[in-house]
Write a protein that holds these residues in place. Structure first.
Motif, PDB file in Angstrom:
ATOM      1  N   LEU A  32      17.860  15.066 -16.466  1.00  0.00           N
ATOM      2  CA  LEU A  32      17.281  14.530 -17.697  1.00  0.00           C
ATOM      3  C   LEU A  32      15.801  14.233 -17.438  1.00  0.00           C
ATOM      4  O   LEU A  32      15.456  13.221 -16.823  1.00  0.00           O
ATOM      5  CB  LEU A  32      18.032  13.272 -18.129  1.00  0.00           C
ATOM      6  CG  LEU A  32      19.533  13.476 -18.380  1.00  0.00           C
ATOM      7  CD1 LEU A  32      20.182  12.167 -18.798  1.00  0.00           C
ATOM      8  CD2 LEU A  32      19.769  14.540 -19.432  1.00  0.00           C
ATOM      9  N   HIS A  33      14.946  15.138 -17.902  1.00  0.00           N
ATOM     10  CA  HIS A  33      13.520  15.026 -17.602  1.00  0.00           C
ATOM     11  C   HIS A  33      12.881  13.802 -18.265  1.00  0.00           C
ATOM     12  O   HIS A  33      11.937  13.224 -17.721  1.00  0.00           O
ATOM     13  CB  HIS A  33      12.804  16.296 -18.043  1.00  0.00           C
ATOM     14  CG  HIS A  33      13.194  17.510 -17.254  1.00  0.00           C
ATOM     15  ND1 HIS A  33      12.585  17.856 -16.074  1.00  0.00           N
ATOM     16  CD2 HIS A  33      14.156  18.452 -17.469  1.00  0.00           C
ATOM     17  CE1 HIS A  33      13.140  18.959 -15.590  1.00  0.00           C
ATOM     18  NE2 HIS A  33      14.092  19.346 -16.420  1.00  0.00           N
TER      19      HIS A  33
ATOM     20  N   SER B 187      19.750  12.840 -12.458  1.00  0.00           N
ATOM     21  CA  SER B 187      20.913  13.577 -12.930  1.00  0.00           C
ATOM     22  C   SER B 187      21.668  12.748 -13.957  1.00  0.00           C
ATOM     23  O   SER B 187      21.509  11.520 -14.054  1.00  0.00           O
ATOM     24  CB  SER B 187      21.840  13.914 -11.762  1.00  0.00           C
ATOM     25  OG  SER B 187      22.527  12.748 -11.317  1.00  0.00           O
ATOM     26  N   TYR B 188      22.520  13.423 -14.712  1.00  0.00           N
ATOM     27  CA  TYR B 188      23.315  12.740 -15.737  1.00  0.00           C
ATOM     28  C   TYR B 188      24.202  11.670 -15.108  1.00  0.00           C
ATOM     29  O   TYR B 188      24.360  10.580 -15.666  1.00  0.00           O
ATOM     30  CB  TYR B 188      24.164  13.770 -16.484  1.00  0.00           C
ATOM     31  CG  TYR B 188      24.736  13.274 -17.794  1.00  0.00           C
ATOM     32  CD1 TYR B 188      23.995  13.342 -18.961  1.00  0.00           C
ATOM     33  CD2 TYR B 188      26.019  12.762 -17.862  1.00  0.00           C
ATOM     34  CE1 TYR B 188      24.526  12.899 -20.162  1.00  0.00           C
ATOM     35  CE2 TYR B 188      26.553  12.320 -19.054  1.00  0.00           C
ATOM     36  CZ  TYR B 188      25.806  12.390 -20.205  1.00  0.00           C
ATOM     37  OH  TYR B 188      26.331  11.947 -21.391  1.00  0.00           O
ATOM     38  N   PHE B 189      24.771  11.967 -13.955  1.00  0.00           N
ATOM     39  CA  PHE B 189      25.598  10.981 -13.254  1.00  0.00           C
ATOM     40  C   PHE B 189      24.783   9.737 -12.924  1.00  0.00           C
ATOM     41  O   PHE B 189      25.221   8.599 -13.165  1.00  0.00           O
ATOM     42  CB  PHE B 189      26.162  11.602 -11.975  1.00  0.00           C
ATOM     43  CG  PHE B 189      26.807  10.604 -11.052  1.00  0.00           C
ATOM     44  CD1 PHE B 189      28.110  10.188 -11.257  1.00  0.00           C
ATOM     45  CD2 PHE B 189      26.098  10.077  -9.972  1.00  0.00           C
ATOM     46  CE1 PHE B 189      28.709   9.264 -10.401  1.00  0.00           C
ATOM     47  CE2 PHE B 189      26.687   9.167  -9.115  1.00  0.00           C
ATOM     48  CZ  PHE B 189      27.988   8.751  -9.331  1.00  0.00           C
ATOM     49  N   GLU B 190      23.594   9.930 -12.361  1.00  0.00           N
ATOM     50  CA  GLU B 190      22.753   8.784 -11.992  1.00  0.00           C
ATOM     51  C   GLU B 190      22.347   7.970 -13.207  1.00  0.00           C
ATOM     52  O   GLU B 190      22.330   6.736 -13.172  1.00  0.00           O
ATOM     53  CB  GLU B 190      21.500   9.278 -11.261  1.00  0.00           C
ATOM     54  CG  GLU B 190      21.777   9.923  -9.918  1.00  0.00           C
ATOM     55  CD  GLU B 190      20.530  10.551  -9.334  1.00  0.00           C
ATOM     56  OE1 GLU B 190      20.319  10.409  -8.121  1.00  0.00           O
ATOM     57  OE2 GLU B 190      19.763  11.183 -10.089  1.00  0.00           O
ATOM     58  N   VAL B 191      22.034   8.659 -14.307  1.00  0.00           N
ATOM     59  CA  VAL B 191      21.601   7.957 -15.511  1.00  0.00           C
ATOM     60  C   VAL B 191      22.722   7.085 -16.065  1.00  0.00           C
ATOM     61  O   VAL B 191      22.508   5.935 -16.452  1.00  0.00           O
ATOM     62  CB  VAL B 191      21.113   8.965 -16.570  1.00  0.00           C
ATOM     63  CG1 VAL B 191      20.940   8.295 -17.928  1.00  0.00           C
ATOM     64  CG2 VAL B 191      19.795   9.585 -16.135  1.00  0.00           C
ATOM     65  N   VAL B 192      23.949   7.624 -16.124  1.00  0.00           N
ATOM     66  CA  VAL B 192      25.069   6.840 -16.647  1.00  0.00           C
ATOM     67  C   VAL B 192      25.354   5.634 -15.755  1.00  0.00           C
ATOM     68  O   VAL B 192      25.531   4.511 -16.248  1.00  0.00           O
ATOM     69  CB  VAL B 192      26.322   7.725 -16.794  1.00  0.00           C
ATOM     70  CG1 VAL B 192      27.532   6.880 -17.152  1.00  0.00           C
ATOM     71  CG2 VAL B 192      26.104   8.788 -17.854  1.00  0.00           C
ATOM     72  N   ALA B 193      25.411   5.848 -14.445  1.00  0.00           N
ATOM     73  CA  ALA B 193      25.673   4.731 -13.527  1.00  0.00           C
ATOM     74  C   ALA B 193      24.594   3.666 -13.636  1.00  0.00           C
ATOM     75  O   ALA B 193      24.904   2.456 -13.678  1.00  0.00           O
ATOM     76  CB  ALA B 193      25.774   5.252 -12.091  1.00  0.00           C
ATOM     77  N   ASN B 194      23.320   4.079 -13.703  1.00  0.00           N
ATOM     78  CA  ASN B 194      22.224   3.112 -13.823  1.00  0.00           C
ATOM     79  C   ASN B 194      22.253   2.398 -15.170  1.00  0.00           C
ATOM     80  O   ASN B 194      21.959   1.198 -15.248  1.00  0.00           O
ATOM     81  CB  ASN B 194      20.880   3.814 -13.631  1.00  0.00           C
ATOM     82  CG  ASN B 194      20.637   4.229 -12.194  1.00  0.00           C
ATOM     83  OD1 ASN B 194      21.286   3.714 -11.285  1.00  0.00           O
ATOM     84  ND2 ASN B 194      19.725   5.160 -11.977  1.00  0.00           N
ATOM     85  N   LEU B 195      22.598   3.123 -16.243  1.00  0.00           N
ATOM     86  CA  LEU B 195      22.680   2.494 -17.557  1.00  0.00           C
ATOM     87  C   LEU B 195      23.720   1.386 -17.562  1.00  0.00           C
ATOM     88  O   LEU B 195      23.479   0.280 -18.073  1.00  0.00           O
ATOM     89  CB  LEU B 195      23.023   3.545 -18.608  1.00  0.00           C
ATOM     90  CG  LEU B 195      23.314   3.032 -20.032  1.00  0.00           C
ATOM     91  CD1 LEU B 195      22.105   2.349 -20.618  1.00  0.00           C
ATOM     92  CD2 LEU B 195      23.775   4.192 -20.925  1.00  0.00           C
TER      93      LEU B 195
END
Length: 397
Positions: free
Chosen positions: A371-372, A378-386
């Motif tokens: 996700l630029h 990465s999508y995985f990292e973004v969801v976990a961080n969210l």
């Protein structure tokens, strides 16, 4: 409309579809046009659009679109499906907006805009379909060209450009596939339409799919153009209705087996979606729009996310919904709606603990979904961080 409204059907087969005329926004229930036992020809994978070449002149270099193109290590950057809009800078006196769907878009070439180091010219190959339902045909005198791509960012434009070559050209209409309403009990509005001489030009209606309990599973818009009726193959006073030009709003072939599972009612077992590919999982996620909903503002406790089948973005969203609200529910159908659920409403809200089992499966499977607009994570990292940023204790196992 609920199951008690169909008690008078009194036949050996259930009502599986309703024909309902809704308002233009699809928000208010209008009048019943008919009840049907079955529909044939509804599921359809539309043929791919013919490939075309568009040149996007003067894309701002700081835009997410240009960053995504420039950061790609691949010889051809795949942007996927998207949308193009041409809107007036001043909507009050410069006409309506116009919209185009872009299918399977790939970047073919790019170069700095001559004389303007702050912009880039991009050539793409794509399938183009203009949305005739919204907007008009006149180009605004002061247009703004915006482009959306879900692979970059879906909730706002990924970029813009000053002008486009190759967009304004005649395109043949894709062939349509008729829809047959089998065993239809028409109400007065549909009978009135059928009494008109051919060809008819009717209003669009929504075809509601019901499960065995009379619960609405989902709905699709059909254009009632050129409608023909005949006595039904199911007998009695029923009729079969053929809609020869129902439009393009159709469920895909991948939806059929998904609907069959949901036709028995809202799923009660976890991971029933795991057997499907990405298209099937997308259809499953669509059906979770109509509940079941959890208690409002529930917080605290520990929840377990089964990550064995989280091999794509839809799988992650489905597993998250099942972990927090149970099978058949969703906890957001995109990142923005997940963030909304975390802020309250009919959902589980922080603080709570989420134990993510088999997390490495999603970490590896979604590593390429970058996700630029969110720092290239990465999508995985973004969801976990969210989840963590909103107060969820995430335990990756």
């Amino acid at each position: 409309m609920r199951d008690e409204e169909h008690v008078g059907w009194e036949r050996d087969f259930p009502v599986r579809y309703l024909l309902v005329r809704e308002d233009i926004e699809g928000e208010e229930v209008g009048e019943l046009w008919g009840r049907c036992a079955e529909v044939e020809g509804l599921f359809m994978d539309a043929p791919p659009l013919p490939r075309e070449v568009l040149t996007l002149w003067g894309c701002p270099r700081e835009s997410l679109l240009v960053h995504a193109v420039a950061d790609s290590a691949e010889p051809v950057r795949l942007l996927g499906d998207g949308m193009l809009s041409i809107e007036p800078v001043d909507p009050s006196n410069d006409g309506p907006a116009r919209f185009w769907d872009l299918e399977d878009t790939a970047v073919l070439a790019q170069w700095p805009t001559p004389g303007d180091p702050g912009r880039v010219d991009i050539v793409v190959g794509t399938g183009v379909r203009e949305d005739d339902y919204w907007g008009g045909k006149r180009l605004p005198s002061s247009p703004r060209f915006d482009l959306w791509f879900s692979s970059i960012r879906g909730d706002s434009p990924a970029g813009s450009c000053r002008s486009i070559d190759g967009l304004f050209t005649p395109r043949p209409r894709r062939p349509t596939q008729p829809v047959h309403l089998i065993g239809c009990e028409p109400a007065a509005p549909l009978l009135a339409l059928l009494s008109r001489p051919l060809p008819q030009k009717g209003d669009p209606i929504t075809l509601w799919r019901l499960d065995l309990h009379g619960r609405t599973m989902t709905g699709y818009r059909l254009d009632l153009d050129t409608v023909e009726a005949r006595p039904s193959v199911l007998g009695g006073a029923l009729i079969d209705v053929t809609i020869t030009d129902p439009g393009d709003d159709r469920p895909t072939l991948a939806a059929r087996p998904v609907w069959e599972i949901w036709s028995d009612g809202v799923p009660t077992l976890p991971n029933q979606w795991a057997q499907f590919d990405a298209k099937g999982r997308s259809e499953w996620l669509d059906l979770t729009r109509v509940g079941p909903y959890g208690p409002e503002g529930l917080s605290g406790g520990t929840y377990h996310l089964d990550g064995q089948h989280v091999t794509d973005r839809n799988g992650l969203l489905l597993a998250l919904g099942e972990a927090l609200l149970g099978p058949g529910a969703n906890y957001g159908r995109c990142l923005d709606s997940v963030a909304d659920y975390l802020c309250g409403g009919l959902s589980v809200v922080p603080p709570f603990t989420l134990v993510w089992h088999h997390a490495d499966i999603a970490r590896h499977a979604l590593a390429g979904h970058v996700l630029h607009h969110l720092g290239g994570r990465s999508y995985f990292e973004v969801v976990a961080n969210l989840l963590r940023e909103k107060g969820v204790t995430v335990v990756l196992q």
